[in-house]
Design an enzyme around this catalytic site. Structure first.
Site, short mmCIF file in Angstrom:
data_model
loop_
_atom_site.label_atom_id
_atom_site.label_comp_id
_atom_site.label_asym_id
_atom_site.label_seq_id
_atom_site.Cartn_x
_atom_site.Cartn_y
_atom_site.Cartn_z
N ARG A 120 -1.30 -24.40 30.47
CA ARG A 120 -0.72 -23.15 30.99
C ARG A 120 -1.40 -21.90 30.44
O ARG A 120 -1.38 -20.84 31.07
CB ARG A 120 0.80 -23.12 30.75
CG ARG A 120 1.53 -23.94 31.78
CD ARG A 120 2.89 -24.36 31.33
NE ARG A 120 2.79 -25.46 30.38
CZ ARG A 120 3.78 -25.97 29.71
NH1 ARG A 120 4.98 -25.47 29.86
NH2 ARG A 120 3.60 -26.98 28.88
N GLU A 178 5.56 -34.50 16.31
CA GLU A 178 6.75 -35.11 15.69
C GLU A 178 6.45 -36.57 15.31
O GLU A 178 6.75 -37.03 14.22
CB GLU A 178 7.90 -35.03 16.68
CG GLU A 178 9.25 -35.12 16.04
CD GLU A 178 10.35 -34.94 17.08
OE1 GLU A 178 10.07 -34.47 18.20
OE2 GLU A 178 11.48 -35.31 16.75
P1 AMP Z 1 3.73 -26.30 19.50
O1 AMP Z 1 2.39 -26.89 19.14
O2 AMP Z 1 4.89 -27.04 18.87
O3 AMP Z 1 3.79 -24.80 19.21
O4 AMP Z 1 3.95 -26.51 21.05
C1 AMP Z 1 3.35 -25.63 21.93
C2 AMP Z 1 2.89 -26.31 23.21
O5 AMP Z 1 3.89 -27.17 23.73
C3 AMP Z 1 2.59 -25.24 24.24
O6 AMP Z 1 1.41 -25.58 24.94
C4 AMP Z 1 3.84 -25.23 25.12
O7 AMP Z 1 3.45 -25.04 26.45
C5 AMP Z 1 4.49 -26.60 24.91
N1 AMP Z 1 5.95 -26.48 24.63
C6 AMP Z 1 6.56 -26.77 23.46
N2 AMP Z 1 7.90 -26.59 23.54
C7 AMP Z 1 8.14 -26.15 24.80
C8 AMP Z 1 9.34 -25.76 25.50
N3 AMP Z 1 10.55 -25.78 24.94
N4 AMP Z 1 9.19 -25.33 26.78
C9 AMP Z 1 7.98 -25.30 27.37
N5 AMP Z 1 6.83 -25.66 26.77
C10 AMP Z 1 6.90 -26.09 25.49
#
Ligand code: AMP
Length: 185
Positions: free
Chosen positions: A67, A104
């Site tokens: 995205r 996780e």
């Molecule tokens: P993180 O590495 O945990 O910061 O996860 C970020 C990535 O996961 C991004 O590319 C987001 O698009 C996706 N992502 C994580 N949680 C969500 C959520 N609740 N809604 C939409 N996309 C998420």
């Protein structure tokens, strides 16, 4: 430094859909497809980002798979800059540099082309790069992507997100400044 008005923030927020329990129970997925198809909301967001970043001395926009590609490409074109994709492992065809990050359960890996920021007039070392993605949760993906920009010798000037799940404190631990258009508590 340009910050968004409450009115514009609301237009964007109203266009994003919450999908409970996707992709697994307990996760509220922020669905931005409804913002992308809403011309007013998309224009409001991109105009804000254009205003904020036109005063930065940037050479490239880098976007995170998948995205981040959408917002990053539109912004790059609006600013007259090139766009660089940071991809999930195994998708880029030329020589890459990779960075692992923890999930996780287990780990994932992102990659960038070794010459991603090179051009006819520069080897890309020291190129000033804005990194963008749609959402920051734990920050693991974006930190790995920011490290890749460093690894190929460029400079990550700022990391930008459309949404931040602030209660997860994912913004901690970046060396570059972090900006989110909408922080959710
Ligand atoms: P993180 O590495 O945990 O910061 O996860 C970020 C990535 O996961 C991004 O590319 C987001 O698009 C996706 N992502 C994580 N949680 C969500 C959520 N609740 N809604 C939409 N996309 C998420």
């Amino acid at each position: 430094m340009n910050h968004i008005s409450n009115q514009d923030k609301q237009i964007i927020l109203d266009s994003i859909r919450d999908i409970p329990d996707f992709p697994k129970p307990g996760i509220i997925f922020k669905d931005i497809t409804t913002m992308l198809s809403n011309a007013k909301a998309l224009n409001t967001l991109m105009t804000h980002l254009e205003k904020r970043y036109k005063s930065y001395d940037l050479d490239y926009i880098a976007g995170i798979d998948a995205r981040g590609f959408i917002f990053g490409s539109i912004l790059a074109d609006r600013l007259g800059l090139g766009f660089v994709p940071v991809r999930k492992k195994g998708k880029l065809p030329y020589t890459t540099v990779a960075e692992k990050y923890s999930l996780e359960y287990g780990f994932d890996e992102v990659e960038i082309h070794i010459d991603a920021f090179a051009s006819e007039s520069s080897d890309g070392k020291g190129a000033k790069v804005l990194l963008i993605d749609d959402l920051i949760a734990t920050g693991g993906t974006a930190k790995a992507a920011a490290n890749l920009i460093d690894k190929v010798g460029a400079e990550c000037v700022e990391v930008c997100f459309i949404m931040e799940l602030a209660f997860l404190h994912g913004r901690e631990g970046f060396t570059a400044p972090v900006y989110s258009v909408i922080a959710l508590d």
